[in-house]
Design an enzyme around this catalytic site. Sequence first.
Site, PDB file in Angstrom:
ATOM      1  N   SER A  42       0.820  -1.203   0.000  1.00 49.53           N
ATOM      2  CA  SER A  42       0.000   0.000   0.000  1.00 49.53           C
ATOM      3  C   SER A  42       0.860   1.262   0.000  1.00 49.53           C
ATOM      4  CB  SER A  42      -0.963  -0.052   1.195  1.00 49.53           C
ATOM      5  OG  SER A  42      -1.983   0.898   1.074  1.00 49.53           O
ATOM      6  N   ASP A 156      -5.587  -4.678  -2.122  1.00 50.67           N
ATOM      7  CA  ASP A 156      -4.698  -4.215  -1.055  1.00 50.67           C
ATOM      8  C   ASP A 156      -3.965  -5.356  -0.346  1.00 50.67           C
ATOM      9  OD1 ASP A 156      -3.499  -2.968   1.087  1.00 50.67           O
ATOM     10  OD2 ASP A 156      -5.288  -1.906   1.737  1.00 50.67           O
TER      11      ASP A 156
END
Length: 263
Positions: A42, A156
């Site tokens: 991320s 993610d």
Amino acid sequence: MADDRTLGLVLSGGGAFGAAHVGVLQVLAERGVHPGIVTGTSSGALVGAAYAAGFEADAIERGALAFRWNAIARWSAAPRWGLLDTRAVTESVLRVLGTDPLVESLPRTFGAVATDLRTRRAVTIDSGPLSAALRSTIAIPGLLPHVRRDSARLADGGMVDNVPVAAARALGASRVIVVRLHAKWENVRMMRTVSRTADLQNDPSVVLLQPEMEGMAQWAMSDVPRLIAEGRRVAEAALDAGAFDARAEVSAALVQSGKRPVR
């Protein structure tokens, strides 16, 4: 000084908290520590990609201070898998680098970690267009659309591996500097997280840095200068305490003896 191709840098995710990574990079550069391998999840992957692309720490700091969320996501008029559209990532990569390079062509070895939504396993993206790798690792389900890569649907990486040490090992790192966000004050829900942190602390091939972000904003950019300063603080403390040298010596001794470091 040349990069150390056996030394990995692992940058965890955490929204705006990722600015703390910038302070760590600054101190490493000032002290002559140059990891040749970097993995991130991320926001850690966003900072790590800039480092892998060869940007100096001060240039990365300027980018962090100027960063706005619309550089990676914008409202979509025709939402499908998320409320926002991450094509802005590609535009940002093209604007900053002048091209959308292949991950494998970057000056430093880089891997962005994402989650395969079908298998619920971590995937390290170390090849293909850089923008696709970054769009994958930041894709929060329901908010940002997943990215298709072959048969996988990538989102993610923080859902399964927010501290991608295994990815750095797989890319060739025998020693790693780990910057783990959400340190002392977080509400840990799984004992697995607690035991993993203890494993990292006890591993002689790991230097674990845990910036403290209590009282700072995670989803607003107002505290970026403070976060960078906190990253500097923990890195300087570790270097001043000799953690990097001591851990390197112990790790080298283990390798010479034929023993494997704890992983």
